[in-house]
Design a protein around this motif. Structure first.
Motif, PDB file in Angstrom:
ATOM      1  N   VAL A  34       0.855  -1.184   0.000  1.00  0.00           N
ATOM      2  CA  VAL A  34       0.000   0.000   0.000  1.00  0.00           C
ATOM      3  C   VAL A  34       0.891   1.235   0.000  1.00  0.00           C
ATOM      4  O   VAL A  34       1.903   1.288   0.712  1.00  0.00           O
ATOM      5  CB  VAL A  34      -0.911   0.020   1.244  1.00  0.00           C
ATOM      6  N   VAL A  35       0.540   2.250  -0.788  1.00  0.00           N
ATOM      7  CA  VAL A  35       1.240   3.530  -0.748  1.00  0.00           C
ATOM      8  C   VAL A  35       0.301   4.538  -0.109  1.00  0.00           C
ATOM      9  O   VAL A  35      -0.885   4.608  -0.427  1.00  0.00           O
ATOM     10  CB  VAL A  35       1.698   3.980  -2.158  1.00  0.00           C
ATOM     11  N   GLY A  38      -4.062   2.684  -2.605  1.00  0.00           N
ATOM     12  CA  GLY A  38      -3.502   3.988  -2.298  1.00  0.00           C
ATOM     13  C   GLY A  38      -4.373   4.726  -1.301  1.00  0.00           C
ATOM     14  O   GLY A  38      -5.609   4.675  -1.385  1.00  0.00           O
ATOM     15  N   VAL A  39      -3.735   5.420  -0.336  1.00  0.00           N
ATOM     16  CA  VAL A  39      -4.436   6.230   0.662  1.00  0.00           C
ATOM     17  C   VAL A  39      -3.834   7.629   0.615  1.00  0.00           C
ATOM     18  O   VAL A  39      -2.689   7.831   1.027  1.00  0.00           O
ATOM     19  CB  VAL A  39      -4.307   5.631   2.075  1.00  0.00           C
ATOM     20  N   ALA A  40      -4.608   8.594   0.096  1.00  0.00           N
ATOM     21  CA  ALA A  40      -4.088   9.945  -0.147  1.00  0.00           C
ATOM     22  C   ALA A  40      -4.835  10.961   0.696  1.00  0.00           C
ATOM     23  O   ALA A  40      -6.020  11.223   0.465  1.00  0.00           O
ATOM     24  CB  ALA A  40      -4.201  10.294  -1.632  1.00  0.00           C
ATOM     25  N   GLY A  41      -4.156  11.535   1.678  1.00  0.00           N
ATOM     26  CA  GLY A  41      -4.728  12.588   2.506  1.00  0.00           C
ATOM     27  C   GLY A  41      -4.359  13.967   1.980  1.00  0.00           C
ATOM     28  O   GLY A  41      -3.218  14.206   1.586  1.00  0.00           O
ATOM     29  N   VAL A  42      -5.324  14.873   1.955  1.00  0.00           N
ATOM     30  CA  VAL A  42      -5.162  16.262   1.503  1.00  0.00           C
ATOM     31  C   VAL A  42      -4.131  16.387   0.380  1.00  0.00           C
ATOM     32  O   VAL A  42      -3.127  17.080   0.507  1.00  0.00           O
ATOM     33  CB  VAL A  42      -4.824  17.199   2.681  1.00  0.00           C
ATOM     34  N   PRO A  43      -4.354  15.734  -0.761  1.00  0.00           N
ATOM     35  CA  PRO A  43      -3.337  15.680  -1.810  1.00  0.00           C
ATOM     36  C   PRO A  43      -3.461  16.818  -2.825  1.00  0.00           C
ATOM     37  O   PRO A  43      -4.494  17.476  -2.942  1.00  0.00           O
ATOM     38  CB  PRO A  43      -3.640  14.348  -2.493  1.00  0.00           C
ATOM     39  N   VAL A  44      -2.403  17.036  -3.588  1.00  0.00           N
ATOM     40  CA  VAL A  44      -2.521  17.699  -4.883  1.00  0.00           C
ATOM     41  C   VAL A  44      -2.920  16.602  -5.873  1.00  0.00           C
ATOM     42  O   VAL A  44      -2.220  15.596  -5.996  1.00  0.00           O
ATOM     43  CB  VAL A  44      -1.198  18.351  -5.328  1.00  0.00           C
ATOM     44  N   ALA A  45      -4.037  16.803  -6.553  1.00  0.00           N
ATOM     45  CA  ALA A  45      -4.549  15.798  -7.486  1.00  0.00           C
ATOM     46  C   ALA A  45      -4.571  16.312  -8.921  1.00  0.00           C
ATOM     47  O   ALA A  45      -4.336  15.565  -9.865  1.00  0.00           O
ATOM     48  CB  ALA A  45      -5.953  15.362  -7.061  1.00  0.00           C
ATOM     49  N   ASP A  46      -4.871  17.600  -9.074  1.00  0.00           N
ATOM     50  CA  ASP A  46      -4.894  18.267 -10.384  1.00  0.00           C
ATOM     51  C   ASP A  46      -4.038  19.525 -10.200  1.00  0.00           C
ATOM     52  O   ASP A  46      -4.508  20.531  -9.682  1.00  0.00           O
ATOM     53  CB  ASP A  46      -6.337  18.606 -10.760  1.00  0.00           C
ATOM     54  N   TYR A  47      -2.768  19.465 -10.618  1.00  0.00           N
ATOM     55  CA  TYR A  47      -1.839  20.516 -10.221  1.00  0.00           C
ATOM     56  C   TYR A  47      -2.176  21.876 -10.826  1.00  0.00           C
ATOM     57  O   TYR A  47      -1.966  22.915 -10.192  1.00  0.00           O
ATOM     58  CB  TYR A  47      -0.383  20.136 -10.545  1.00  0.00           C
ATOM     59  N   VAL A  57      -6.225   0.304  -8.898  1.00  0.00           N
ATOM     60  CA  VAL A  57      -6.299  -0.245  -7.540  1.00  0.00           C
ATOM     61  C   VAL A  57      -7.223   0.628  -6.696  1.00  0.00           C
ATOM     62  O   VAL A  57      -7.486   1.786  -7.030  1.00  0.00           O
ATOM     63  CB  VAL A  57      -4.899  -0.308  -6.892  1.00  0.00           C
ATOM     64  N   PRO A  58      -7.758   0.089  -5.614  1.00  0.00           N
ATOM     65  CA  PRO A  58      -8.639   0.875  -4.743  1.00  0.00           C
ATOM     66  C   PRO A  58      -7.930   2.111  -4.182  1.00  0.00           C
ATOM     67  O   PRO A  58      -6.742   2.063  -3.843  1.00  0.00           O
ATOM     68  CB  PRO A  58      -8.995  -0.114  -3.630  1.00  0.00           C
ATOM     69  N   VAL A  59      -8.681   3.221  -4.068  1.00  0.00           N
ATOM     70  CA  VAL A  59      -8.125   4.500  -3.631  1.00  0.00           C
ATOM     71  C   VAL A  59      -9.025   5.105  -2.563  1.00  0.00           C
ATOM     72  O   VAL A  59     -10.252   5.145  -2.722  1.00  0.00           O
ATOM     73  CB  VAL A  59      -8.008   5.500  -4.794  1.00  0.00           C
ATOM     74  N   LEU A  60      -8.414   5.594  -1.495  1.00  0.00           N
ATOM     75  CA  LEU A  60      -9.110   6.398  -0.489  1.00  0.00           C
ATOM     76  C   LEU A  60      -8.509   7.795  -0.517  1.00  0.00           C
ATOM     77  O   LEU A  60      -7.289   7.954  -0.448  1.00  0.00           O
ATOM     78  CB  LEU A  60      -8.955   5.793   0.913  1.00  0.00           C
ATOM     79  N   VAL A  61      -9.374   8.814  -0.643  1.00  0.00           N
ATOM     80  CA  VAL A  61      -8.930  10.204  -0.642  1.00  0.00           C
ATOM     81  C   VAL A  61      -9.599  10.934   0.517  1.00  0.00           C
ATOM     82  O   VAL A  61     -10.812  10.783   0.729  1.00  0.00           O
ATOM     83  CB  VAL A  61      -9.259  10.900  -1.974  1.00  0.00           C
ATOM     84  N   VAL A  80      -6.750   2.682   7.789  1.00  0.00           N
ATOM     85  CA  VAL A  80      -6.270   1.315   8.016  1.00  0.00           C
ATOM     86  C   VAL A  80      -7.330   0.302   7.578  1.00  0.00           C
ATOM     87  O   VAL A  80      -7.013  -0.714   6.933  1.00  0.00           O
ATOM     88  CB  VAL A  80      -5.879   1.119   9.492  1.00  0.00           C
ATOM     89  N   TYR A  81      -8.588   0.567   7.901  1.00  0.00           N
ATOM     90  CA  TYR A  81      -9.668  -0.347   7.530  1.00  0.00           C
ATOM     91  C   TYR A  81      -9.802  -0.449   6.013  1.00  0.00           C
ATOM     92  O   TYR A  81     -10.031  -1.528   5.456  1.00  0.00           O
ATOM     93  CB  TYR A  81     -10.973   0.133   8.162  1.00  0.00           C
ATOM     94  N   PHE A  82      -9.642   0.674   5.324  1.00  0.00           N
ATOM     95  CA  PHE A  82      -9.691   0.663   3.862  1.00  0.00           C
ATOM     96  C   PHE A  82      -8.588  -0.227   3.293  1.00  0.00           C
ATOM     97  O   PHE A  82      -8.817  -1.045   2.400  1.00  0.00           O
ATOM     98  CB  PHE A  82      -9.551   2.090   3.333  1.00  0.00           C
ATOM     99  N   ALA A  83      -7.368  -0.076   3.814  1.00  0.00           N
ATOM    100  CA  ALA A  83      -6.250  -0.886   3.324  1.00  0.00           C
ATOM    101  C   ALA A  83      -6.464  -2.364   3.619  1.00  0.00           C
ATOM    102  O   ALA A  83      -6.160  -3.229   2.782  1.00  0.00           O
ATOM    103  CB  ALA A  83      -4.948  -0.390   3.955  1.00  0.00           C
TER     104      ALA A  83
END
Length: 650
Positions: free
Chosen positions: A505-506, A530-539, A583-587, A640-643
Motif C-alpha cells: 500500500v502507498v 492507495g491512501v491519499a490525505g489532503v493531496p494535490v490531485a490536479d496541479y 487499484v482501490p483509492v481512499l482520498v 487502516v480499515y480501507f487498506a
C-alpha cells in the motif's frame, strides 16, 4: 500536527524562534466529518467507511486508541524578559490548544478553546501578553490576536490597521511589533509603534518578518525579490525609518534563513543558516560592521541552532539520517560538546537563563517526554502531561538503497509478532516535500504495525537533512523524481523478503498524498491500494486556487507557472494518469484547505468516478489537517480499515 511547506509547509508564519524547533512530523489525519452530501457536489462519491473498531481483541483496540488520546505537549517557550511566563501547546483537552504556565506559581491554564484547535502562538517580551493566530476553521487566513498572560481578558486584535491574510511572520518588542501578511496580491510587512501602524514593505514575491534585535533597532526580513522563494535572501532594516542597513544573498540555488539576533542589547549579530557548501550550516553575521563568521562544525548531515542567553554559545540541533541530537558550541573557543541525548528525535529545545537546556525527545519505540538538562549534566523529566502515557511501540531500523539519483535512506518497522514470511507493507510518504521522516514516536505508524503491516518510510529526493543537492534534485520534475526513489526502496523491500509484492500500500498526506496519487497512476502494477490525505490531485487547478505563497513556491519548483511551463505541470500532475489507476483509492480532503484546495481534488474524483475503479472519499469541514484528536482517530481508522479491505485482510 499539521503538515508543512509547499502544499505542506508552514508559510513564513514564524513567530520568535528563540526556542529551536526541529522538523515537525507530517500529519496523517485531516478533519471533522464526511459532509459531501451537503455541498451541492455534482458527483456523489462513495463515502469512506468508518469501522466501530479495528481489532477484535479488546486490549489491542484500547492500545491503539490510547496512543492518540495520550496527552502530549510542546517544549515550553518563555518570554524573553520574563522567563517565568511560559506557553506551550497540548492536546490534553482532546484538541490541540495553547496553554499558559506561570513558573512562579506553578499554575497551568488553557488559553484558547476553539472547535478546530490552535497551534501558532508566542508571548510578548515582557510576558504580559499571549499572542495567537486566529483563523477560521483551519483555513489559515486571519490575524494575530492577543490576550493577557494572567487571564481574565478576551482576545483582542494584536496590531490595529492590519488586514487579514495568511501569516508571514511576527516579532514582538517592547515598543515595536512587526507583522507580515500574505494575500493573492503578494506580501506586505507592517510595523506598529507609538500608537501608529505603517506598512513599510510590499512585494508581489514571498517575504516575511524574520528577527528583531534585542534593542529593537534592527529588523531582519526574508524575501525572494530575485524570484526564488525556495532559496530566500535576507535584508536588515533600521526600525527608525525602515531604511536598508544591509542586504545578503548568496546567489542562485543558495538560500539564507535568518534564525535570531543575539539576545544581548546592542549586539548586532544575527544567526543564520546558509548552504554555500551544499548543506545547511551556521553563519554569524555582524550586520552593522558587515563581517561574518561561518561555523564549520565537524558533523555529518545538517544543523540548526539558537543562542544561549549570554550570547557566548549556541545550542545546536544536529540532523543526520533520521535522527537528531543536541550540542553546545562555544563561540570563543570553537569547542563543540555533545549534550548526550538518547538516540531518537529532538522535537524542540531552548536554553534557559541559568544555562539549563529544556527539550522534547522521543523515539519510534518511546513516546515523547519534556526533559531538562542542568549545567552539571543532570537530566530530569521537566513536565508530565496529565493522564496516562502513551503505550510503547516498536523501534525502527535503517535501510540504505541505491537509487537512480544516489543512496536512498528509509526507516523500516516490523510488527512485534511478525513471522519470517513477506508481510503486507505500507509505504508512508512524508509531506513537504522539504521535510523528512525521523526516528520519532508516531501513533499513526504504530497502528499500522498493530494491524500486521510492515511500515517503510522513504526519505526520497526532496527531503531535508541530506544536503542541498538531494533536497533540490526534484526541481523541474517534482513528483516523478521522488517516485524513482520510492520504487527503488519498494524493490529492495520485496527482494529482501520484507514486503509481499501483492500486498503493498502507498499512503501519505499533503505532498505525500500527491505522491500517492501520482504513484498509483504512474506505477499501477507496483501497488495494491492507495491512501491519499489532503493531496494535490490536479496541479493546474491547485495552482489556480492555492495561497499565493505556495504559487511562489511552485514557480520555483517547477521552473515557472502553468502558463509558462505547461508541459511540466501536465507531466507531474496525478490527474494526467488517472485513467491508468486500477487499484482501490481512499482520498481525504478538507473544504477549507488553502494548500491543497478542494476543487482540484473533486476534478480528480470526478474522473475516477467515470471508471470502474473502487474508491472512497472522506470530506470534512476544516483545512489542511485536524487538531482534534477524536477526528484523528476517526480518519486513521478509515485509512487502516480501507487498506485491510483492499488487501482482503478482513
Amino acid at each position: 500536527m499539521p503538515p508543512g511547506h509547499s502544499p505542506c509547509a508552514t508559510p513564513s508564519s514564524k513567530a520568535r524562534r528563540r526556542r529551536i524547533q526541529a522538523r515537525i512530523p507530517p500529519a496523517h489525519a485531516h478533519g471533522t466529518g464526511n459532509t459531501w452530501q451537503d455541498r451541492g457536489v455534482t458527483t456523489q462519491h462513495p463515502p469512506a467507511v468508518i469501522p466501530d473498531r479495528l481489532f477484535d481483541d479488546a486490549h489491542a483496540e484500547a492500545r491503539w486508541r490510547a496512543r492518540f488520546h495520550a496527552p502530549r505537549m510542546s517544549v515550553p517557550d518563555w518570554a524573553l524578559d520574563a522567563p517565568d511566563a511560559n506557553i506551550y501547546v497540548s492536546n490534553a483537552s482532546g484538541v490541540w490548544e495553547v496553554y499558559a504556565w506561570d513558573r512562579a506559581t506553578g499554575e497551568h491554564r488553557q488559553v484558547t478553546d476553539r472547535p478546530n484547535g490552535t497551534l501558532h502562538a508566542t508571548t510578548s517580551r515582557d510576558g504580559a501578553w499571549i499572542w495567537w493566530f486566529n483563523d477560521t476553521d483551519g483555513d489559515e487566513f486571519g490575524s494575530w490576536v492577543r490576550q493577557p498572560f494572567a487571564g481574565g481578558g478576551a482576545a483582542a486584535p494584536g496590531v490595529p490597521g492590519v488586514h487579514d491574510g495568511y501569516p508571514a511572520g511576527l516579532e514582538i518588542g517592547h515598543r515595536l511589533v512587526a507583522v507580515g501578511v500574505s494575500t493573492d496580491d503578494g506580501s506586505e510587512l507592517f510595523a506598529h509603534a507609538d500608537g501608529e501602524t505603517k506598512r513599510f514593505y510590499a512585494s508581489k514575491d514571498d517575504a516575511g518578518i524574520a528577527a528583531l534585535s534585542r534593542d529593537e533597532r534592527l529588523l531582519a526580513i526574508s524575501h525572494s525579490e530575485h524570484g526564488d522563494s525556495r532559496h530566500p535572501a535576507v535584508r536588515i532594516l533600521a526600525t527608525g525609518g525602515f531604511g536598508t542597513v544591509a542586504d545578503k544573498w548568496d546567489g542562485e540555488g543558495k538560500g539564507l534563513t535568518p534564525l535570531e539576533f543575539s539576545p544581548i542589547a546592542g549586539d548586532p549579530r544575527l544567526l543564520l543558516l546558509h548552504e554555500r557548501r551544499g548543506r545547511e550550516e551556521l553563519l554569524v553575521w555582524d550586520v552593522e560592521n558587515d563581517t561574518e563568521t561561518e561555523l564549520r562544525l565537524d558533523l555529518p548531515g545538517e544543523v540548526s541552532a539558537g543562542w544561549y542567553p549570554k550570547a557566548d554559545a549556541l545550542l545546536v540541533v544536529h540532523f543526520h539520517e533520521g535522527r537528531s541530537s543536541l550540542y553546545r558550541y562555544d563561540l570563543a573557543t570553537a569547542d563543540l560538546s555533545s549534550l548526550d541525548t538518547p538516540k531518537g528525535r529532538i522535537g524542540g529545545a531552548g536554553a534557559r537563563p541559568d544555562g539549563a537546556v529544556e527539550y522534547s525527545w522521543s523515539s519510534a519505540a518511546e513516546p515523547p517526554l519534556i526533559r531538562a538538562r542542568a549545567t552539571d549534566g543532570t537530566d530530569t523529566v521537566l513536565l508530565t502531561p496529565p493522564g496516562e502515557r502513551a503505550p510503547r511501540s516498536v523501534p525502527v531500523t535503517d535501510a540504505f538503497v541505491e537509487g537512480t539519483g544516489g543512496r536512498v535512506h528509509a526507516l523500516v518497522a516490523r510488527p512485534e509478532d511478525a513471522g519470517d514470511g513477506p508481510l503486507p507493507t505500507v509505504f508512508t510518504l512524508h509531506g513537504g516535500p522539504h521535510s523528512a521522516d525521523e526516528d520519532y514516536f508516531s501513533a499513526y505508524r504504530a497502528v499500522w504495525l498493530d494491524a500486521g503491516f510492515a511500515v517503510v518510510e522513504v526519505n526520497y529526493r526532496g527531503s531535508t537533512g541530506y544536503g542541498s543537492a538531494w533536497r533540490d534534485a526534484i526541481e523541474g520534475r517534482p513528483g516523478l523524481t521522488e517516485l524513482e526513489d520510492v520504487a527503488a526502496v519498494h524493490g529492495w523491500a520485496v527482494e529482501s523478503g520484507l514486503a509481499d509484492p501483492a500486498r503493498c500500500v502507498v499512503a501519505g498526506a499533503s505532498w505525500g498524498g500527491y505522491l500517492t496519487l501520482l504513484a498509483i497512476g504512474t506505477q499501477p502494477d507496483r501497488w495494491a491500494a492507495g491512501v491519499a490525505g489532503v493531496p494535490v490531485a490536479d496541479y493546474v487547478a491547485a495552482y489556480e486556487d492555492e495561497m499565493e505563497q505556495l504559487r511562489s513556491f511552485d514557480r520555483a519548483l517547477f521552473g515557472g507557472s502553468p502558463e509558462t511551463v505547461p508541459a511540466v505541470y501536465k507531466e507531474c500532475s496525478p490527474i494526467t494518469y488517472v485513467d491508468a489507476v486500477k487499484v482501490p483509492v481512499l482520498v481525504l480532503a478538507g473544504d477549507n484547505d488553502p494548500r491543497c484546495p478542494i476543487r482540484q481534488i473533486e476534478n480528480y474524483l470526478d474522473r475516477l468516478a467515470a471508471r470502474d475503479v473502487p474508491y472512497e472519499f472522506y470530506r470534512y469541514d476544516a483545512g489542511h489537517g485536524s487538531l482534534v484528536i477524536a477526528e484523528t482517530i476517526r480518519q486513521t481508522a478509515a485509512e487502516v480499515y480501507f487498506a485491510q479491505r483492499a488487501l482482503h485482510l478482513r
